[in-house]
Scaffold this active site. Structure first.
Site, PDB file in Angstrom:
ATOM      1  CG  ASP A 207      -1.432 -20.404  -1.226  1.00 29.56           C
ATOM      2  OD1 ASP A 207      -0.922 -20.359  -0.093  1.00 29.56           O
ATOM      3  OD2 ASP A 207      -0.924 -21.052  -2.176  1.00 29.56           O
TER       4      ASP A 207
ATOM      5  CE1 TYR B 148      -3.423  -2.744   0.612  1.00 21.95           C
ATOM      6  CE2 TYR B 148      -4.630  -0.719   1.029  1.00 21.95           C
ATOM      7  CZ  TYR B 148      -4.626  -2.064   0.750  1.00 21.95           C
ATOM      8  OH  TYR B 148      -5.806  -2.726   0.599  1.00 21.95           O
TER       9      TYR B 148
ATOM     10  CG  ASP C 263     -13.306  -7.535   2.093  1.00 25.47           C
ATOM     11  OD1 ASP C 263     -13.056  -6.776   3.045  1.00 25.47           O
ATOM     12  OD2 ASP C 263     -13.720  -7.129   0.988  1.00 25.47           O
TER      13      ASP C 263
ATOM     14  CE  LYS D 159       2.423 -17.916  -2.454  1.00 24.84           C
ATOM     15  NZ  LYS D 159       1.606 -19.149  -2.511  1.00 24.84           N
TER      16      LYS D 159
ATOM     17  CG  ASP E  21      -7.906  -4.987   1.438  1.00 26.92           C
ATOM     18  OD1 ASP E  21      -8.861  -4.516   2.093  1.00 26.92           O
ATOM     19  OD2 ASP E  21      -7.837  -4.951   0.196  1.00 26.92           O
TER      20      ASP E  21
HETATM   21  C1  IPM Z   1     -10.375  -1.545   3.777  1.00 25.60           C
HETATM   22  C2  IPM Z   1     -10.627  -0.959   2.431  1.00 25.60           C
HETATM   23  C3  IPM Z   1      -9.514   0.027   2.114  1.00 25.60           C
HETATM   24  C4  IPM Z   1      -8.226  -0.766   2.057  1.00 25.60           C
HETATM   25  C5  IPM Z   1      -9.708   0.863   0.830  1.00 25.60           C
HETATM   26  C6  IPM Z   1     -11.007   1.593   0.830  1.00 25.60           C
HETATM   27  C7  IPM Z   1      -8.552   1.791   0.599  1.00 25.60           C
HETATM   28  O1  IPM Z   1     -10.752  -1.957   1.477  1.00 25.60           O
HETATM   29  O2  IPM Z   1     -10.301  -0.786   4.756  1.00 25.60           O
HETATM   30  O3  IPM Z   1     -10.264  -2.777   3.864  1.00 25.60           O
HETATM   31  O4  IPM Z   1      -7.893  -1.333   1.016  1.00 25.60           O
HETATM   32  O5  IPM Z   1      -7.533  -0.822   3.068  1.00 25.60           O
HETATM   33 MG    MG Z   2     -10.758  -3.932   2.266  1.00 24.30          MG
END
Ligand code: IPM
Ligand code: MG
Length: 387
Positions: free
Chosen positions: A225, A142, A253, A193, A249
């Site tokens: 993975d 990032y 999710d 990884k 990230d």
């Molecule tokens: C998160 C989001 C952010 C990230 C984006 C919106 C920049 O996906 O907080 O997980 O990638 O960190």
């Molecule tokens: Mg995210």
């Protein structure tokens, strides 16, 4: 009286709608816990870009530095996708994380019993899942240099980013993860990884070194993975997961979806000391449903609970908010994203109805207990301030 000044950055899309509900919840707990809130509302993301031509103004950044904590809704949307990278709404978020040095991102994925049927996975797989993803938030791809898009002689282009970690960066996130694992009495799984990436090879070495200070925490390592697969196959094997920014990230999710909806999860982004922290739901701005009063405010509400816990050491207030959310779900109230089952007592509610229901439940719970003028949090989270 405890006075807390909160930078309230609702942002874009559903941000303002869910933030309104979170504020109701904060107002509902204040007198019992002897809190005086000051909300400092500021624009961020696309909303700021539209007014000031930048997603984060210096004034807002100054305000943030003057606050005790930051509450953030969400940023971004298709409206701003075409503008140049440095001015995109997401940049504001990244800049805040970097400027405030919020290197530790705590993303809990906990299944609420009443929502088990809302998950796409079988109930026996997810029942009892309670995972804490500790994501490194200010390093890796990032922010790594060099990065960019450059022209090639043949008229095409080359885009590149760098995954880079120093020993210190890995050490400090590992310490947070071990502390969290110790506090929760759980195992720690470090995800990397290391079979391919040098940055991961160092990651694994440093995490292993830090583990010497935490003999009580069982450490394992897993390739990313495989972790993605194991989260779906058998999520109950995980307690705390620690991983670098990009992997975190993605995996957070995935972990969130185990709970049935990404709308359910809050998060805490913590810096080296506790007067720098930001709290936000892990979902995005959901522009497709913005302005319709159908978003799920629970991720935002649970983020405020995390703020009470980690920034203000008011674990008891945090637990009460979490219990109120659980009770409302048990009663059968569902926003659209978690409206999976047709069962007796289950009914769809709007974003603001969900917020009101949580407040109503809070008021009921608070009426049954003594007002808490003493700071009782220490016995619940002894290490919270040292994290
Ligand atoms: C998160 C989001 C952010 C990230 C984006 C919106 C920049 O996906 O907080 O997980 O990638 O960190
Ligand atoms: Mg995210």
């Amino acid at each position: 009286m405890k006075r807390f000044k909160i930078a309230v950055l609702a942002g874009d899309g559903i941000g303002p709608e869910i933030m309104a509900e979170a504020k109701k919840v904060m107002m509902a707990v204040k007198s019992n816990f002897n809190i005086y809130w000051t909300f400092n509302e500021q624009l961020i993301g696309g909303a700021s870009y539209d007014k000031f031509g930048t997603p984060l103004t210096d004034d807002v950044l100054d305000e943030v530095f003057r606050s005790d904590a930051v509450l953030l809704g969400a940023v971004g949307g298709p409206k701003w996708e075409a503008i140049e990278y440095d001015l995109r709404p997401e940049r504001a978020l990244l800049k805040l994380r970097k400027e405030l040095q919020l290197f530790a991102n705590l993303r809990p994925a906990k299944i609420f019993d009443s929502l088990i049927s809302a998950s796409t996975l079988k109930s026996e797989v997810i029942e009892g899942v309670d995972i804490m993803v500790v994501r490194e938030l200010t390093g890796g791809m990032y922010f790594g240099e060099p990065k960019g898009i450059e022209a090639l002689p043949n008229g095409t282009e080359r885009g590149f980013n760098t995954m880079v970690y120093t020993t210190d960066e890995i050490e400090r996130i590992a310490v947070v993860a071990f502390e969290v694992a110790k506090m929760r009495g759980e195992k720690l799984c470090s995800v990397d990884k290391a079979n391919v990436l040098e940055a991961s090879e160092l990651w694994r070495k440093v995490v292993t070194n830090v583990s010497a200070d935490y003999p009580e925490v069982e450490l394992s390592h897993m390739y990313v993975d495989n972790c993605a697969m194991q989260l779906i196959r058998n999520p109950k094997q995980f307690g705390v997961i620690v991983t670098e920014n990009t992997f975190g990230d993605i995996l957070s999710d995935e972990a969130a979806m185990l709970t049935g909806s990404i709308g359910m999860l809050g998060s805490a982004s913590l810096g080296p000391n506790r007067n720098r922290a930001m709290y936000e739901p892990i979902h995005g701005s959901a522009p497709d449903i913005a302005g319709q009063n159908i978003a799920n405010p629970i991720g935002m509400i649970l983020s405020t609970a995390m703020m009470l816990r980690y920034s203000f050491n008011l674990d008891r207030a945090a637990v009460i908010i979490e219990n109120a959310v659980e009770a409302v779900l048990k009663k059968g109230l569902r926003t659209k994203d978690i409206m999976y089952e047709e069962a007796e007592g289950v009914r769809e509610v709007t974003c603001s109805e969900m917020g009101d229901a949580v407040v109503e439940e809070l008021v009921r719970i608070l009426s049954t207990i003594e007002p808490d003028t003493e700071d009782q949090s220490a016995k619940f989270a002894p290490d919270a301030r040292e994290l």
